[in-house]
Design a protein around this motif. Structure first.
Motif, mmCIF file in Angstrom:
data_model
loop_
_atom_site.group_PDB
_atom_site.id
_atom_site.type_symbol
_atom_site.label_atom_id
_atom_site.label_comp_id
_atom_site.label_asym_id
_atom_site.label_seq_id
_atom_site.Cartn_x
_atom_site.Cartn_y
_atom_site.Cartn_z
ATOM 1 N N ARG A 18 0.836 -1.204 0.000
ATOM 2 C CA ARG A 18 0.000 0.000 0.000
ATOM 3 C C ARG A 18 0.869 1.251 0.000
ATOM 4 O O ARG A 18 0.572 2.230 -0.693
ATOM 5 N N GLN A 19 1.975 1.210 0.753
ATOM 6 C CA GLN A 19 2.873 2.357 0.821
ATOM 7 C C GLN A 19 3.500 2.644 -0.541
ATOM 8 O O GLN A 19 3.568 3.787 -0.984
ATOM 9 N N VAL A 20 3.944 1.576 -1.209
ATOM 10 C CA VAL A 20 4.555 1.752 -2.533
ATOM 11 C C VAL A 20 3.523 2.254 -3.536
ATOM 12 O O VAL A 20 3.791 3.152 -4.339
ATOM 13 N N ALA A 21 2.310 1.692 -3.478
ATOM 14 C CA ALA A 21 1.263 2.089 -4.416
ATOM 15 C C ALA A 21 0.862 3.548 -4.220
ATOM 16 O O ALA A 21 0.613 4.273 -5.187
ATOM 17 N N LEU A 22 0.820 4.005 -2.971
ATOM 18 C CA LEU A 22 0.431 5.394 -2.686
ATOM 19 C C LEU A 22 1.537 6.379 -3.068
ATOM 20 O O LEU A 22 1.263 7.544 -3.359
ATOM 21 N N PRO A 37 6.144 2.415 -9.759
ATOM 22 C CA PRO A 37 6.051 1.174 -10.529
ATOM 23 C C PRO A 37 4.633 0.602 -10.537
ATOM 24 O O PRO A 37 3.799 0.959 -9.725
ATOM 25 N N TYR A 38 4.409 -0.293 -11.477
ATOM 26 C CA TYR A 38 3.159 -1.058 -11.533
ATOM 27 C C TYR A 38 3.180 -2.022 -10.354
ATOM 28 O O TYR A 38 4.153 -2.750 -10.148
ATOM 29 N N CYS A 39 2.125 -2.042 -9.558
ATOM 30 C CA CYS A 39 2.138 -2.785 -8.300
ATOM 31 C C CYS A 39 1.268 -4.041 -8.351
ATOM 32 O O CYS A 39 0.069 -3.969 -8.645
ATOM 33 N N ALA A 40 1.886 -5.175 -8.038
ATOM 34 C CA ALA A 40 1.183 -6.456 -7.986
ATOM 35 C C ALA A 40 1.370 -7.066 -6.608
ATOM 36 O O ALA A 40 2.462 -7.020 -6.041
ATOM 37 N N GLU A 84 -10.872 -18.042 3.617
ATOM 38 C CA GLU A 84 -12.303 -18.013 3.311
ATOM 39 C C GLU A 84 -12.606 -16.795 2.445
ATOM 40 O O GLU A 84 -11.847 -15.835 2.412
ATOM 41 N N ASN A 85 -13.723 -16.867 1.733
ATOM 42 C CA ASN A 85 -14.151 -15.752 0.875
ATOM 43 C C ASN A 85 -12.983 -15.220 0.038
ATOM 44 O O ASN A 85 -12.691 -14.018 0.040
ATOM 45 N N LEU A 86 -12.340 -16.126 -0.662
ATOM 46 C CA LEU A 86 -11.098 -15.811 -1.365
ATOM 47 C C LEU A 86 -11.211 -14.595 -2.275
ATOM 48 O O LEU A 86 -10.455 -13.623 -2.141
ATOM 49 N N LEU A 87 -12.153 -14.620 -3.202
ATOM 50 C CA LEU A 87 -12.245 -13.550 -4.193
ATOM 51 C C LEU A 87 -12.741 -12.244 -3.585
ATOM 52 O O LEU A 87 -12.262 -11.165 -3.944
ATOM 53 N N GLN A 88 -13.696 -12.336 -2.655
ATOM 54 C CA GLN A 88 -14.222 -11.117 -2.029
ATOM 55 C C GLN A 88 -13.128 -10.398 -1.240
ATOM 56 O O GLN A 88 -12.973 -9.169 -1.334
ATOM 57 N N LYS A 90 -8.813 -6.082 -0.846
ATOM 58 C CA LYS A 90 -7.408 -5.688 -0.699
ATOM 59 C C LYS A 90 -6.923 -4.918 -1.928
ATOM 60 O O LYS A 90 -6.185 -3.938 -1.805
ATOM 61 N N LEU A 91 -7.322 -5.379 -3.097
ATOM 62 C CA LEU A 91 -6.920 -4.723 -4.344
ATOM 63 C C LEU A 91 -7.308 -3.248 -4.324
ATOM 64 O O LEU A 91 -6.506 -2.366 -4.679
ATOM 65 N N LYS A 92 -8.541 -2.981 -3.907
ATOM 66 C CA LYS A 92 -9.047 -1.611 -3.916
ATOM 67 C C LYS A 92 -8.469 -0.777 -2.778
ATOM 68 O O LYS A 92 -8.062 0.369 -2.976
ATOM 69 N N GLU A 93 -8.439 -1.350 -1.582
ATOM 70 C CA GLU A 93 -7.977 -0.586 -0.416
ATOM 71 C C GLU A 93 -6.495 -0.227 -0.513
ATOM 72 O O GLU A 93 -6.081 0.847 -0.080
ATOM 73 N N LYS A 94 -5.703 -1.120 -1.086
ATOM 74 C CA LYS A 94 -4.258 -0.904 -1.135
ATOM 75 C C LYS A 94 -3.798 -0.271 -2.441
ATOM 76 O O LYS A 94 -2.593 -0.109 -2.664
ATOM 77 N N LYS A 95 -4.759 0.062 -3.313
ATOM 78 C CA LYS A 95 -4.465 0.767 -4.567
ATOM 79 C C LYS A 95 -3.518 -0.025 -5.475
ATOM 80 O O LYS A 95 -2.694 0.542 -6.204
ATOM 81 N N MET A 96 -3.627 -1.341 -5.430
ATOM 82 C CA MET A 96 -2.793 -2.172 -6.303
ATOM 83 C C MET A 96 -3.335 -2.159 -7.729
ATOM 84 O O MET A 96 -4.512 -1.882 -7.950
ATOM 85 N N ASP A 97 -2.477 -2.508 -8.666
ATOM 86 C CA ASP A 97 -2.904 -2.627 -10.061
ATOM 87 C C ASP A 97 -3.477 -4.014 -10.349
ATOM 88 O O ASP A 97 -4.348 -4.156 -11.205
#
Length: 420
Positions: A321-325, A332-335, A342-346, A351-358
Motif C-alpha cells: 500500500r505504501q509503494v502504491a500510494l 512502478p506497476y504494483c502487484a 475463506e471468501n477468497l475472491l471477495q 485488498k486490491l481496492k484498499e491498497k491501490k494495487m494494479d
C-alpha cells in the motif's frame, strides 16, 4: 538450443519422429537417445535421417548401424553437457519407474543422472496402467523433483481401450517444449520483488512470523531474469536450499522485519530513480507480518507460574500500500498476493481496492508450501472487475503465467495512462 529427445519403447514412438521434425524446423539442434525397446518400434535410420545426428543407443557408442563416427568415451557425460533440455517421449510406465528410482542401468538413465538441465516426460500407456497407484506415486516423485509432465491425453488407445494415457500429439508436445525453451519477450526492464516471510522479534530467541516457503517469489525472479529482466529480490527467512537455486546475477537484499523490508524496498525504488533505471514493476510476494510486538525484550522472557501471558502487538507498515500510494510518474506497476482461508475472491478484491494495487493474485491457504498451486488473478478495467484462474502442478509454471500476465497488463496500463 540443444535438445535431447529420448524415445521410449511404446507403440506411440512413431509420433516422436514428427516431433523431431518440428524441432528441426524451429532450428533446434537435436540428438536422439533410442532405448533398446524403442528399436522395436522405430528404426535407427529414420531417426538419424530426421535428427541429422548420430543416434545414441548405449553407454559405449552411437548406433551400431550409424554412418557417423563413434563419439569419445564417457558418452553419457558429453551428452549431458551438450544438452539444454531433455524430453522423453513416449515415457513408458517402466521408464517412469526407473526415473523415480534414479536407476542408471542404461544410457538414458546415466544422462539424466549427470544432467542439470530441465527434464520433461510425455507419458504414454494403457489407461489402466496410467491409473495404477504405483505409476501415480512415481509421477508424484518426479513432480517433486521438478520434472515436467507433458500430458497424457485422453482418447482411443492402440489396445482398444478409451481413456487417459495417450501420448500428446507432436504439435502439442512442441507447444509444451516452446514454453520452456523460448522465453517470452518482456515489456519492462526492471523488476523489484519481495519474497519469504518477515520475522518480528519478541526477545533474543522468539519471534512472530508467517508460514511461507518463498518459492513463488524465487520462481518469478528466476523466470524474469531468464527473460532478460533486471531483477532485485528483497527477501526474509528463505531456506538456503531455495536461495541456492536463485540466478547468481539477481541482486539480493536480505532483511528480517517488516519495517526493514519497507525501508529496503523504498531505498531500491529511490536508487533506481536516481540512477535513471526506475523499477517499472513491483511484486509484493513476501508474507509480511501484520503485527509486531509493541516492546522488544533485550533479555529472554522467562516462563512464570502464570497460566497465561499477554503480548501487546502493534500494526506493521503495509508495504504494498505504501509503494502504491507513493507512485511517481505512474511507476512502478504494483502487484500483490492475497492468501485467504475463506471468501477468497471477495477478500482479494477488497485488498486490491484498499491498497491501490494494479493487480492481485489470490490463492487459498492450502497452497502454502504445496507443489500444486491454484491462483486467481483480479484487476480492474474501468468499472468492471476482471478475473483469470490458472493452476499448474508446479509453482514454476504458475510463476511463468504470473509474469506473462503482468507483462500484458503493464502494456495495457501504459496505454491507458497515455489516453488519459
Amino acid at each position: 538450443m540443444n535438445i535431447i529427445v529420448a524415445i521410449g519403447g511404446g507403440i506411440a514412438a512413431y509420433k516422436t519422429l514428427w516431433l523431431i521434425r518440428l524441432l528441426k524446423k524451429e532450428n533446434h539442434q537435436v540428438k536422439v537417445i533410442l532405448t533398446q525397446n524403442a528399436m522395436h518400434f522405430v528404426t535407427v535410420t529414420s531417426v538419424e535421417t530426421l535428427s541429422e545426428n548420430p543416434v545414441c543407443v548405449d553407454l559405449w557408442s552411437t548406433s551400431e548401424t550409424s554412418s557417423h563416427e563413434n563419439e569419445h568415451n564417457m558418452h553419457h557425460i558429453s551428452l549431458a553437457k551438450w544438452a539444454d533440455f531433455i524430453v522423453i517421449a513416449p515415457a513408458t510406465a517402466n521408464r517412469i519407474s526407473l526415473l523415480a528410482q534414479g536407476n542408471c542401468q542404461d544410457l538414458l538413465g546415466n544422462v539424466i543422472m549427470a544432467s542439470k538441465v530441465p527434464l520433461a516426460i510425455a507419458p504414454a500407456m494403457n489407461r489402466q496402467m496410467w491409473e495404477n497407484p504405483a505409476v501415480q506415486k512415481n509421477i508424484s516423485i518426479l513432480k517433486e523433483r521438478n520434472v515436467e509432465i507433458f500430458g497424457p491425453a485422453r482418447g482411443s488407445q492402440a489396445c482398444g481401450d478409451v481413456g487417459e494415457g495417450r501420448l500428446l500429439e507432436p504439435e502439442e508436445m512442441m507447444a509444451e517444449i516452446d514454453r520452456w525453451v523460448r522465453p517470452m519477450t518482456p515489456t519492462f526492464s526492471h523488476l523489484l520483488i519481495t519474497a519469504g516471510s518477515t520475522q518480528e522479534p519478541i526477545d533474543p530467541v522468539r519471534y512472530i512470523s508467517n508460514s511461507s516457503s518463498g518459492r513463488m517469489g524465487i520462481e518469478i525472479a528466476n523466470y524474469a531474469y531468464q527473460c532478460g529482466i533486471d531483477v532485485t529480490l528483497v527477501y526474509a527467512d528463505i531456506n538456503p536450499k531455495l536461495l541456492d537455486g536463485l540466478a547468481s546475477n539477481i541482486k539480493r537484499v536480505c532483511v528480517q522485519t517488516a519495517q526493514q523490508m519497507l525501508v529496503a524496498v523504498e531505498n531500491q525504488i529511490h536508487q533506481g530513480r536516481v540512477e535513471n533505471k526506475p523499477y517499472e514493476m513491483f511484486i509484493a510476494c513476501a508474507a509480511v507480518s501484520d503485527y509486531r510486538p509493541a516492546q522488544y525484550s533485550e533479555q529472554k522472557i522467562k516462563k512464570t507460574n502464570e497460566n497465561s501471558f499477554t503480548l501487546e502487538l502493534m500494526k506493521n507498515p503495509d508495504i504494498i500500500r505504501q509503494v502504491a500510494l507513493d507512485k511517481k510518474e505512474g511507476l512502478p506497476y504494483c502487484a500483490g498476493f492475497a492468501l485467504e482461508s475463506e471468501n477468497l475472491l471477495q477478500n482479494a478484491e477488497k485488498k486490491l481496492k484498499e491498497k491501490k494495487m494494479d493487480i492481485i493474485f489470490a490463492n487459498p491457504v492450502n497452497s502454502i508450501n504445496a507443489q500444486l498451486s491454484s491462483i486467481t488473478a483480479l484487476w480492474q478495467v474501468g468499472e468492471n472487475m476482471v478475473s483469470k484462474d490458472f493452476s499448474y502442478d508446479e509453482k514454476s509454471e504458475n510463476a511463468k503465467y504470473v509474469l506473462q500476465l503482468l507483462c500484458q497488463n503493464y502494456v495495457k496500463n501504459l496505454r491507458e495512462q497515455k489516453t488519459i
